[in-house]
Scaffold this motif. Structure first.
Motif, PDB file in Angstrom:
ATOM      1  N   SER A  10      -3.249  -0.075  -1.166  1.00 49.66           N
ATOM      2  CA  SER A  10      -2.960   1.306  -0.796  1.00 49.66           C
ATOM      3  C   SER A  10      -2.965   1.528   0.709  1.00 49.66           C
ATOM      4  N   ASP A  11      -3.092   0.445   1.484  1.00 50.99           N
ATOM      5  CA  ASP A  11      -2.979   0.576   2.934  1.00 50.99           C
ATOM      6  C   ASP A  11      -2.464  -0.741   3.508  1.00 50.99           C
ATOM      7  N   ASP A  41       0.210   4.186  -0.264  1.00 50.67           N
ATOM      8  CA  ASP A  41      -1.048   4.895  -0.501  1.00 50.67           C
ATOM      9  C   ASP A  41      -0.930   5.942  -1.610  1.00 50.67           C
TER      10      ASP A  41
END
Length: 223
Positions: free
Chosen positions: A41-42, A15
């Motif tokens: 990002s996750d 992230d």
């Protein structure tokens, strides 16, 4: 997935955009590594991209909002042609590392790992080699194990009973944190033969990686 002539395809899941940029810069400089274009990002996005693009290795941040690295690892590992997952963390004492290894991660790296060590780790997991030193493996196994020692010992010995004598020797040396080349020297076998034994040990013990084999060996021998 990778072939002998193709580069190792790596997916970065973190992230922190600066971390992703740094990892991309380091890994992108290796001639035998290709970093995929997407940077999830996750964890949920990372799983989706991994399933679509089928990388060989996923570098997975252990702490992310929403779906964290542990849950994402569980979702990826154990499926046919699943990638190797290396979890990334800031602190080597983070208890989440143990949970990630339980989930099937092939190992862990600190985010400040030297560039050459990072590149070597990616190459190692693709080759089926451990990326944890024997001392770190021992420390993690000790942290993972717990509960009723008698029950764990009996269950582990039952699992090990499925192995041949030679496979048991290989499993025991894996439990000591030895790499394939070291096992080959100790048992007077070729490295390809060791790799074949390691593959059968993983299958028979229903283990996703060498650390999980080490846990079974540890449980079988605890007093």
């Amino acid at each position: 997935m990778t072939t002998p002539d193709a580069p190792t395809r790596v997916l970065l899941v973190d992230d922190d955009a600066l971390v992703r940029a740094g990892l991309r810069l380091i890994l992108g400089g290796a001639p035998d590594i290709e970093v995929l274009g997407d940077d999830p990002s996750d964890g949920a996005a990372g799983v989706a991209v991994a399933r679509a693009q089928r990388p060989d290795v996923v570098l997975m941040d252990i702490r992310m909002p929403g779906t964290d690295g542990i849950e994402a690892t569980k979702m990826l590992v154990g499926k046919p042609d699943s990638p190797h997952v290396i979890v990334l963390t800031t602190f080597d004492s983070d208890d989440l590392i143990v949970q990630a290894l339980r989930a099937g991660a092939s190992g862990f790296l600190l985010k400040d790992t030297p560039p050459e060590r990072l590149v070597a780790a990616v190459r190692s997991v693709v080759a089926g080699e451990p990326i944890l030193s024997p001392s770190v493996t021992r420390q993690l196994v000790d942290k993972v194990t717990g509960g009723d020692a008698g029950d764990e010992r009996a269950a582990a010995r039952t699992r090990l009973s499925a192995l041949t004598d030679r496979e048991l020797e290989v499993a025991t040396l894996i439990g000591q944190g030895l790499a394939n080349a070291d096992i080959a020297r100790q048992l007077y076998m070729s490295v390809p033969t060791v790799k074949a034994h390691v593959s059968r040990v993983l299958t028979k013990l229903d283990a996703d990686n060498r650390v999980q084999v080490a846990i079974v060996v540890h449980d079988a021998h605890q007093e």
